[in-house]
Design an enzyme around this catalytic site. Structure first.
Site, PDB file in Angstrom:
ATOM      1  N   HIS A 117       0.826  -1.212   0.000  1.00  0.00           N
ATOM      2  CA  HIS A 117       0.000   0.000   0.000  1.00  0.00           C
ATOM      3  C   HIS A 117       0.862   1.265   0.000  1.00  0.00           C
ATOM      4  O   HIS A 117       1.789   1.388   0.789  1.00  0.00           O
ATOM      5  CB  HIS A 117      -0.889  -0.019   1.249  1.00  0.00           C
ATOM      6  N   MET A 176      -9.381   8.925  -6.112  1.00  0.00           N
ATOM      7  CA  MET A 176     -10.567   8.171  -5.734  1.00  0.00           C
ATOM      8  C   MET A 176     -10.335   6.665  -5.872  1.00  0.00           C
ATOM      9  O   MET A 176      -9.464   6.213  -6.616  1.00  0.00           O
ATOM     10  CB  MET A 176     -11.743   8.562  -6.637  1.00  0.00           C
ATOM     11  N   ALA A 177     -11.127   5.910  -5.129  1.00  0.00           N
ATOM     12  CA  ALA A 177     -11.217   4.468  -5.350  1.00  0.00           C
ATOM     13  C   ALA A 177     -12.231   4.228  -6.455  1.00  0.00           C
ATOM     14  O   ALA A 177     -13.139   5.036  -6.673  1.00  0.00           O
ATOM     15  CB  ALA A 177     -11.660   3.769  -4.067  1.00  0.00           C
ATOM     16  N   GLY A 307     -10.446  18.406  -6.152  1.00  0.00           N
ATOM     17  CA  GLY A 307      -9.354  18.812  -5.266  1.00  0.00           C
ATOM     18  C   GLY A 307      -9.748  19.858  -4.255  1.00  0.00           C
ATOM     19  O   GLY A 307      -9.076  20.019  -3.225  1.00  0.00           O
TER      20      GLY A 307
END
Length: 347
Positions: A117, A176-177, A307
């Protein structure tokens, strides 16, 4: 919420990581990336993850003293092996090489394998926009998302970060995911005793759920139905297919088994705006787009450019970062286990 000065939190993270044999410079880098996420209101990628990193290093899932090495370089492309280390350590190397190659060739693509990660993607694209470059970054993760119409987790949350430098008050940036909600946000909801929103997840039997524990035992959903699902699949293929990284469903995530070697793959694209119409032109155009988006609301309404919410959160918090009480408790328990000074009371 309890608030702590930024330097105190970065130093705390550094103490925890050096206690498990991470070199001091790498520990400071990782700590800074986690605190930066908390400052922007992205708690799912902040210090919430520090105990996980520590457990993973102690269990052998991540190499504390990794030595990333370049496996291949061809023209404006390069492939880095992270040596099983912390994703932030590998990404710092990857960003520097991508920027150097883009400065020479106008654009560059750097891929990473054998990683873990890397924190919030915006931390890394900021390093490019600070140099006048646009960036696109994605990564594989552990399996937690089911494709559109499915029930079994096959995909990762496959984050996507895209950023363009702006002469306005910060880059035009999306971080973002590709799942409707980030995995870390589901973990945070479970730890804090909160439900998750409708439409985020299904339980193991495929039924919709707002229970974070059931979601973690089932699967998250892709955003935007088939569109988000398709995007997630392609991002995973790029991050794993251009490298020797695992697909999500070949990975045992560190959340599940801290001793597992995730072999995550990252893909970073850097574009030097000077190679096109010039940095000043691109940054002015990005600032113009920010204002066009912000002006699109109804009278008295507000529209955020990508943002803006993160920058607004950082301005509100300043240099005193709010952490949820359960996160502070976890951090203090970790500190006690490591025999280091904890965060203590409110400051």
């Amino acid at each position: 919420m309890r608030r702590f000065p930024v330097p105190e939190l970065v130093a705390f993270a550094g103490r925890a990581l050096t206690a498990v044999d991470v070199p001091a410079d790498d520990a400071e880098l990782v700590g800074d990336s986690l605190v930066a996420a908390d400052r922007r209101g992205i708690g799912s990628h902040g210090l919430l993850r520090l105990p996980l990193y520590v457990r993973t290093i102690r269990a052998g899932g991540v190499t504390a003293r990794a030595r990333p090495r370049w496996l291949r370089e061809h023209g404006a492309t390069a492939l880095l092996d992270a040596d099983g280390g912390l994703g932030q350590v590998a990404m710092a190397v990857a960003v520097d090489r991508a920027a150097a190659l883009a400065g020479t060739h106008g654009a560059a693509v750097v891929a990473v394998q054998g990683s873990s990660h890397y924190g919030a993607g915006g931390y890394w694209t900021d390093r490019l926009t600070d140099r006048g470059m646009a960036g696109l970054l994605t990564s594989t993760t552990g399996a937690s998302v089911t494709p559109f119409g499915g029930a079994r987790p096959v995909l990762g949350t496959n984050p996507l970060t895209v950023a363009v430098p702006s002469s306005g008050d910060g880059p035009l940036a999306v971080d973002m995911a590709t799942s409707t909600g980030a995995y870390g946000k589901v973990v945070a909801a479970r730890d804090e005793g909160r439900e998750i929103p409708q439409g985020w997840a299904v339980a193991a039997d495929g039924s919709p759920t707002t229970d974070p524990a059931a979601a973690l035992g089932g699967a998250l959903l892709p955003f935007g139905g088939p569109k988000g699902s398709g995007l997630s699949v392609l991002l995973e293929v790029l991050a794993a297919g251009l490298t020797g990284a695992n697909y999500a469903d070949q990975t045992v995530d560190m959340w599940i088994d801290p001793g597992s070697r995730m072999n995550a793959g990252h893909l970073l694209l850097a574009v030097d705006t000077a190679a096109f119409t010039g940095r000043a032109h691109t940054e002015a155009r990005a600032a113009d787009m920010q204002e066009r988006v912000r002006s699109a609301g109804p009278p008295g309404g507000a529209v955020h450019a990508p943002g803006d919410p993160e920058r607004a959160h950082q301005r509100r918090t300043g240099d005193r970062v709010p952490l949820a009480a359960p996160t502070v408790d976890q951090l203090d328990r970790m500190a006690a286990e490591l025999g280091i000074e904890g965060l203590g009371g409110d400051t």
